[in-house]
Design a protein around this motif. Structure first.
Motif, PDB file in Angstrom:
ATOM      1  N   ALA A  69       0.831  -1.205   0.000  1.00 55.22           N
ATOM      2  CA  ALA A  69       0.000   0.000   0.000  1.00 55.22           C
ATOM      3  C   ALA A  69       0.868   1.258   0.000  1.00 55.22           C
ATOM      4  CB  ALA A  69      -0.931  -0.005   1.218  1.00 55.22           C
ATOM      5  N   LEU A  70       1.975   1.219   0.739  1.00 52.29           N
ATOM      6  CA  LEU A  70       2.891   2.351   0.760  1.00 52.29           C
ATOM      7  C   LEU A  70       3.516   2.571  -0.621  1.00 52.29           C
ATOM      8  CD1 LEU A  70       4.401   4.532   2.366  1.00 52.29           C
ATOM      9  CD2 LEU A  70       6.125   2.798   2.903  1.00 52.29           C
ATOM     10  N   TYR A  71       3.860   1.471  -1.264  1.00 52.79           N
ATOM     11  CA  TYR A  71       4.423   1.558  -2.620  1.00 52.79           C
ATOM     12  C   TYR A  71       3.427   2.221  -3.575  1.00 52.79           C
ATOM     13  CZ  TYR A  71       5.774  -0.057  -7.273  1.00 52.79           C
ATOM     14  OH  TYR A  71       6.088  -0.116  -8.609  1.00 52.79           O
ATOM     15  N   GLU A  79      -4.176  12.676  -4.860  1.00 56.35           N
ATOM     16  CA  GLU A  79      -4.373  12.791  -3.417  1.00 56.35           C
ATOM     17  C   GLU A  79      -5.436  11.835  -2.885  1.00 56.35           C
ATOM     18  OE1 GLU A  79      -5.181  16.160   0.044  1.00 56.35           O
ATOM     19  OE2 GLU A  79      -4.977  16.749  -2.053  1.00 56.35           O
ATOM     20  N   GLU A  80      -6.564  11.725  -3.593  1.00 54.50           N
ATOM     21  CA  GLU A  80      -7.632  10.841  -3.117  1.00 54.50           C
ATOM     22  C   GLU A  80      -7.168   9.388  -3.065  1.00 54.50           C
ATOM     23  OE1 GLU A  80     -10.539  11.609  -1.788  1.00 54.50           O
ATOM     24  OE2 GLU A  80      -9.871  13.691  -1.961  1.00 54.50           O
ATOM     25  N   ASP A  81      -6.463   8.992  -4.098  1.00 51.23           N
ATOM     26  CA  ASP A  81      -5.937   7.630  -4.112  1.00 51.23           C
ATOM     27  C   ASP A  81      -4.899   7.439  -3.014  1.00 51.23           C
ATOM     28  OD1 ASP A  81      -7.507   6.908  -6.237  1.00 51.23           O
ATOM     29  OD2 ASP A  81      -5.964   7.288  -7.744  1.00 51.23           O
ATOM     30  N   MET A  82      -4.067   8.463  -2.804  1.00 50.18           N
ATOM     31  CA  MET A  82      -3.043   8.355  -1.755  1.00 50.18           C
ATOM     32  C   MET A  82      -3.688   8.231  -0.382  1.00 50.18           C
ATOM     33  SD  MET A  82       0.186  10.760  -2.878  1.00 50.18           S
ATOM     34  CE  MET A  82      -0.715  12.299  -2.925  1.00 50.18           C
ATOM     35  N   LYS A  83      -4.786   8.931  -0.159  1.00 51.05           N
ATOM     36  CA  LYS A  83      -5.502   8.819   1.118  1.00 51.05           C
ATOM     37  C   LYS A  83      -6.034   7.396   1.302  1.00 51.05           C
ATOM     38  CE  LYS A  83      -6.943  13.664   1.575  1.00 51.05           C
ATOM     39  NZ  LYS A  83      -8.087  14.598   1.594  1.00 51.05           N
ATOM     40  N   ARG A  84      -6.530   6.823   0.226  1.00 54.50           N
ATOM     41  CA  ARG A  84      -7.046   5.449   0.300  1.00 54.50           C
ATOM     42  C   ARG A  84      -5.922   4.458   0.585  1.00 54.50           C
ATOM     43  NH1 ARG A  84      -7.585   1.844  -3.795  1.00 54.50           N
ATOM     44  NH2 ARG A  84      -7.298   3.485  -5.372  1.00 54.50           N
ATOM     45  N   PHE A  85      -4.786   4.667  -0.083  1.00 51.97           N
ATOM     46  CA  PHE A  85      -3.657   3.772   0.151  1.00 51.97           C
ATOM     47  C   PHE A  85      -3.119   3.922   1.576  1.00 51.97           C
ATOM     48  CE2 PHE A  85      -2.982   4.014  -4.624  1.00 51.97           C
ATOM     49  CZ  PHE A  85      -3.503   2.745  -4.840  1.00 51.97           C
ATOM     50  N   ALA A  87      -4.942   4.727   4.164  1.00 46.03           N
ATOM     51  CA  ALA A  87      -5.910   4.036   5.029  1.00 46.03           C
ATOM     52  C   ALA A  87      -5.670   2.532   4.986  1.00 46.03           C
ATOM     53  CB  ALA A  87      -7.334   4.367   4.585  1.00 46.03           C
ATOM     54  N   ASP A  88      -5.372   2.002   3.793  1.00 49.71           N
ATOM     55  CA  ASP A  88      -5.071   0.571   3.670  1.00 49.71           C
ATOM     56  C   ASP A  88      -3.812   0.218   4.458  1.00 49.71           C
ATOM     57  OD1 ASP A  88      -7.245   0.219   2.030  1.00 49.71           O
ATOM     58  OD2 ASP A  88      -6.093   0.325   0.159  1.00 49.71           O
ATOM     59  N   TYR A  89      -2.812   1.089   4.353  1.00 47.07           N
ATOM     60  CA  TYR A  89      -1.552   0.879   5.067  1.00 47.07           C
ATOM     61  C   TYR A  89      -1.803   0.785   6.580  1.00 47.07           C
ATOM     62  CZ  TYR A  89       3.050   2.052   7.020  1.00 47.07           C
ATOM     63  OH  TYR A  89       4.212   2.061   7.746  1.00 47.07           O
ATOM     64  N   LEU A  90      -2.555   1.730   7.106  1.00 52.36           N
ATOM     65  CA  LEU A  90      -2.827   1.762   8.546  1.00 52.36           C
ATOM     66  C   LEU A  90      -3.679   0.571   8.980  1.00 52.36           C
ATOM     67  CD1 LEU A  90      -3.548   5.587   8.987  1.00 52.36           C
ATOM     68  CD2 LEU A  90      -1.463   4.338   9.605  1.00 52.36           C
ATOM     69  N   LYS A  91      -4.623   0.183   8.124  1.00 55.53           N
ATOM     70  CA  LYS A  91      -5.467  -0.971   8.436  1.00 55.53           C
ATOM     71  C   LYS A  91      -4.636  -2.250   8.480  1.00 55.53           C
ATOM     72  CE  LYS A  91      -9.459  -3.573   6.699  1.00 55.53           C
ATOM     73  NZ  LYS A  91     -10.475  -3.663   5.611  1.00 55.53           N
ATOM     74  N   ASN A  92      -3.771  -2.422   7.495  1.00 55.33           N
ATOM     75  CA  ASN A  92      -2.900  -3.602   7.479  1.00 55.33           C
ATOM     76  C   ASN A  92      -1.952  -3.616   8.667  1.00 55.33           C
ATOM     77  OD1 ASN A  92      -2.730  -3.246   3.909  1.00 55.33           O
ATOM     78  ND2 ASN A  92      -3.969  -4.720   5.044  1.00 55.33           N
ATOM     79  N   GLU A  93      -1.427  -2.465   9.016  1.00 57.63           N
ATOM     80  CA  GLU A  93      -0.522  -2.378  10.165  1.00 57.63           C
ATOM     81  C   GLU A  93      -1.241  -2.766  11.453  1.00 57.63           C
ATOM     82  OE1 GLU A  93       2.528   0.910  12.064  1.00 57.63           O
ATOM     83  OE2 GLU A  93       0.475   1.514  11.596  1.00 57.63           O
ATOM     84  N   ALA A  94      -2.473  -2.256  11.623  1.00 56.37           N
ATOM     85  CA  ALA A  94      -3.237  -2.577  12.835  1.00 56.37           C
ATOM     86  C   ALA A  94      -3.531  -4.078  12.912  1.00 56.37           C
ATOM     87  CB  ALA A  94      -4.537  -1.775  12.853  1.00 56.37           C
ATOM     88  N   SER A  95      -3.893  -4.664  11.779  1.00 57.91           N
ATOM     89  CA  SER A  95      -4.164  -6.108  11.752  1.00 57.91           C
ATOM     90  C   SER A  95      -2.911  -6.901  12.082  1.00 57.91           C
ATOM     91  CB  SER A  95      -4.683  -6.519  10.376  1.00 57.91           C
ATOM     92  OG  SER A  95      -5.926  -5.897  10.102  1.00 57.91           O
TER      93      SER A  95
END
Length: 221
Positions: A69-71, A79-85, A87-95
């Motif tokens: 997701a960071l890549y 920007e909108e896509d970067m915000k989504r990525f 959010a995915d990054y943070l979600k994966n990290e939390a999991s």
């Protein structure tokens, strides 16, 4: 033998029946006790072997997804896509962290404990560089963000990835050891119960022979 012959036939038969019953009861209690012991070992194998091994494997995948997701974030530019990525990054990290915490709650081997103890520091280094790369990307500095990602972020993630791979292998080895111990215990219990059954059969036959002789011998005489 004389004392046995002095007993009534009914008393002898009842005595033999009681002895055989007690032997059967002892075998049954032995089997129940050993079954409970094996059940406890299997529960431990599941809780302290299989569960952490699966959790660490899934945590590894979540770390890979976060890095992916960071890549995507660094290379996107919208920007909108970067915000989504992000959010995915943070979600994966939390999991990932949740799964690792689940694994740590098990009774792990010393090697696994030592390896998981190193993870937090490595992830903190990776997260620091990742945050910097995200800041550059959101500041519309894709070249700098890409360079940082390729140089420092990827290097930090490789250390994380290698460590997680080692933890996965160590937890799998721990699970295999627990499985081997359980298999050995099951074999010992099986052999013990077989031996007890053989002894019980021998005792029953012996009592039958003794009772028969004590009855037939006086008749023959």
């Amino acid at each position: 033998m004389n004392a046995l012959q002095n007993l009534k036939i009914g008393t002898r038969l009842v005595g033999a029946f009681v002895i055989v019953t007690l032997i059967t009861l002892a075998i049954g209690l032995l089997g129940l006790g050993k079954t409970a012991q094996i059940s406890h070992m299997l529960e431990q194998m599941y809780d302290d072997g299989l569960v952490p091994a699966v959790a660490v494997g899934k945590a590894h995948m979540q770390a890979i997804h976060a890095h992916r997701a960071l890549y995507e974030l660094v290379g996107d530019g919208y920007e909108e896509d970067m915000k989504r990525f992000k959010a995915d990054y943070l979600k994966n990290e939390a999991s990932m962290k949740k799964l690792l915490e689940k694994a740590r709650q098990a009774d792990l081997s010393e090697k696994v404990k030592q390896l998981t103890g190193k993870f937090d520091a490595l992830w903190a280094d990776y997260r620091k560089e990742s945050d910097h790369a995200m800041e550059l990307a959101f500041a519309d500095k894709p070249t700098e963000a890409g360079a940082l990602y390729s140089r420092d972020v990827s290097k930090r993630f490789k250390a994380v990835d290698d460590l997680l791979s080692e933890i996965v292998e160590a937890t799998a080895a721990h699970a295999q050891t627990a499985h081997d111990n359980s298999s050995s215990e099951v074999a010992d219990v099986r052999n013990l119960i077989i031996a007890a059954i053989v002894l019980a059969m021998a005792a029953s036959i012996g009592l039958g022979v003794i009772n028969t002789r004590s009855i037939t011998r006086p008749i023959a005489e």
